[in-house]
Design a protein around this motif. Structure first.
Motif, PDB file in Angstrom:
ATOM      1  N   ALA A  99       0.823  -1.210   0.000  1.00 18.21           N
ATOM      2  CA  ALA A  99       0.000   0.000   0.000  1.00 18.21           C
ATOM      3  C   ALA A  99       0.856   1.258   0.000  1.00 18.21           C
ATOM      4  CB  ALA A  99      -0.939   0.005   1.209  1.00 18.21           C
ATOM      5  N   TYR A 108      -3.041   0.041 -10.171  1.00 24.60           N
ATOM      6  CA  TYR A 108      -3.301   0.353  -8.766  1.00 24.60           C
ATOM      7  C   TYR A 108      -4.311  -0.619  -8.163  1.00 24.60           C
ATOM      8  CZ  TYR A 108      -0.665   4.694  -8.840  1.00 24.60           C
ATOM      9  OH  TYR A 108       0.337   5.616  -8.917  1.00 24.60           O
ATOM     10  N   ASP A 109      -4.043  -0.979  -6.921  1.00 23.95           N
ATOM     11  CA  ASP A 109      -4.957  -1.818  -6.151  1.00 23.95           C
ATOM     12  C   ASP A 109      -5.733  -0.905  -5.206  1.00 23.95           C
ATOM     13  OD1 ASP A 109      -6.273  -3.877  -4.927  1.00 23.95           O
ATOM     14  OD2 ASP A 109      -4.580  -4.505  -3.690  1.00 23.95           O
ATOM     15  N   ILE A 110      -6.878  -0.437  -5.676  1.00 24.93           N
ATOM     16  CA  ILE A 110      -7.654   0.544  -4.924  1.00 24.93           C
ATOM     17  C   ILE A 110      -8.549  -0.152  -3.906  1.00 24.93           C
ATOM     18  CG2 ILE A 110      -9.298   2.436  -5.089  1.00 24.93           C
ATOM     19  CD1 ILE A 110      -6.611   3.034  -6.350  1.00 24.93           C
ATOM     20  N   LYS A 111      -8.509   0.321  -2.684  1.00 24.96           N
ATOM     21  CA  LYS A 111      -9.345  -0.213  -1.616  1.00 24.96           C
ATOM     22  C   LYS A 111     -10.382   0.846  -1.236  1.00 24.96           C
ATOM     23  CE  LYS A 111      -6.718  -3.874  -1.298  1.00 24.96           C
ATOM     24  NZ  LYS A 111      -7.181  -5.197  -1.786  1.00 24.96           N
ATOM     25  N   LEU A 112     -11.665   0.496  -1.406  1.00 19.14           N
ATOM     26  CA  LEU A 112     -12.752   1.407  -1.064  1.00 19.14           C
ATOM     27  C   LEU A 112     -13.615   0.784   0.024  1.00 19.14           C
ATOM     28  CD1 LEU A 112     -13.871   2.634  -4.610  1.00 19.14           C
ATOM     29  CD2 LEU A 112     -12.356   3.785  -2.991  1.00 19.14           C
ATOM     30  N   GLU A 113     -14.443   1.602   0.625  1.00 18.92           N
ATOM     31  CA  GLU A 113     -15.332   1.115   1.664  1.00 18.92           C
ATOM     32  C   GLU A 113     -16.359   0.155   1.070  1.00 18.92           C
ATOM     33  OE1 GLU A 113     -17.103   4.375   3.657  1.00 18.92           O
ATOM     34  OE2 GLU A 113     -15.212   5.264   4.293  1.00 18.92           O
ATOM     35  N   ASP A 114     -16.864  -0.726   1.910  1.00 16.70           N
ATOM     36  CA  ASP A 114     -17.869  -1.678   1.454  1.00 16.70           C
ATOM     37  C   ASP A 114     -19.100  -0.930   0.932  1.00 16.70           C
ATOM     38  OD1 ASP A 114     -16.219  -3.682   2.248  1.00 16.70           O
ATOM     39  OD2 ASP A 114     -17.182  -3.995   4.191  1.00 16.70           O
ATOM     40  N   ASN A 137      -0.330   3.149  -3.555  1.00 14.59           N
ATOM     41  CA  ASN A 137      -1.654   2.526  -3.563  1.00 14.59           C
ATOM     42  C   ASN A 137      -2.544   3.118  -2.476  1.00 14.59           C
ATOM     43  OD1 ASN A 137      -1.920   0.345  -5.624  1.00 14.59           O
ATOM     44  ND2 ASN A 137      -0.065  -0.410  -4.643  1.00 14.59           N
ATOM     45  N   ALA A 138      -1.964   3.380  -1.318  1.00 19.36           N
ATOM     46  CA  ALA A 138      -2.742   3.944  -0.224  1.00 19.36           C
ATOM     47  C   ALA A 138      -3.214   5.359  -0.560  1.00 19.36           C
ATOM     48  CB  ALA A 138      -1.911   3.955   1.062  1.00 19.36           C
ATOM     49  N   SER A 141      -5.927   5.217  -3.134  1.00 17.74           N
ATOM     50  CA  SER A 141      -7.180   4.774  -2.536  1.00 17.74           C
ATOM     51  C   SER A 141      -7.891   5.924  -1.833  1.00 17.74           C
ATOM     52  CB  SER A 141      -6.921   3.629  -1.549  1.00 17.74           C
ATOM     53  OG  SER A 141      -6.427   2.485  -2.218  1.00 17.74           O
TER      54      SER A 141
END
Length: 261
Positions: A99, A108-114, A137-138, A141
């Motif tokens: 990240a 990019y490895d995007i992390k979003l909220e559920d 990545n962080a 995101s």
């Protein structure tokens, strides 16, 4: 101080060694301008121990030189502090969290909220720009989260506006002086009969999905057409049926003789 003087006496011992000849007075009393081993040499600022690297594990705090003035000691100490190893310099660096890295391939490895769906088309367009800017990545995101939140706000506002328009349309239909009120049920039946008779599947779908079935103007139009079709005299009975024609008349016209001489 005793340890300090002993270090100096060893460092300035003559080449002959401890039992060799020669004058040892220079080792007992360093010259006035000679730096201490625990200090910094005036020429290159190297440390007294190790290989001169400021990150060496044997680094020690500067010890004032009694033979120097306060100003000279302060300057020497400042130079010595520059060689102080930074925290973690002598420790093995652990692998970084993905990240915290900028993806080399730009993916990019995007992390979003559920519950928040990522716009893949937008991500493909933005990835080269984010890589050029050096975003991890962080960080990417976080940026994607802000954009997604803004998208949601805009979508909710649009849905609320659409619901308000639909509600106002329905209220206008229900209170219409000619087709609403007590006439509402009959008007809806007439309008729906027109749609069922003459409308295709695409129209019926759009009336529901897009919501144009609630448009007051369209409702009045269809209700009037439905009223007209429900009259006692159908529109087809007002015109007399045309007499049948022969094949010759159909091909050559009514003035063409039907017999050949």
């Amino acid at each position: 101080m005793f340890r300090h003087l002993m270090m100096n006496s060893v460092a300035f011992a003559p080449e002959g060694g401890a039992d060799g000849g020669g004058d040892t007075s220079a080792a007992d009393t360093p010259a006035a301008d000679a730096p201490l081993l625990t200090g910094v040499s005036e020429g290159d600022g190297s440390t007294a121990e190790g290989d001169g690297n400021g990150a060496a594990s044997g680094w020690q705090e500067y010890q004032p030189d009694a033979s120097k003035s306060d100003e000279e000691n302060a300057a020497a100490k400042a130079e010595h502090e520059k060689t102080k190893p930074k925290e973690g310099d002598d420790k093995k660096q652990e692998p970084k969290d993905p990240a915290d890295l900028v993806p080399e391939d730009g993916k990019y490895d995007i992390k979003l909220e559920d519950g928040i769906e990522l716009d893949q088309a937008l991500l493909e367009r933005a990835s080269p720009v984010m890589k050029e800017l050096g975003l991890t990545n962080a960080q990417a995101s976080k940026l994607a989260g802000v954009i997604a939140e803004q998208r949601k706000i805009e979508h909710d506002a649009l849905s609320e506006r659409q619901q308000k328009i639909t509600s106002d349309w329905q209220q206008e239909i229900r209170t219409d002086k000619d087709f609403g009120g007590e006439n509402l049920t009959a008007s809806l039946n007439n309008a729906n009969r027109v749609i069922a008779t003459f409308g295709d599947d695409a129209l019926k779908r759009d009336l529901v999905e897009i919501g144009i079935g609630n448009h007051p103007g369209l409702f009045r139009l269809l209700a009037r057409v439905g009223n007209a079709l429900s009259d006692d005299k159908p529109a087809s009975s007002e015109t007399a049926a045309a007499p049948p024609v022969s094949p010759e008349q159909a091909m050559y016209g009514a003035t063409t003789p039907t017999t050949r001489g």
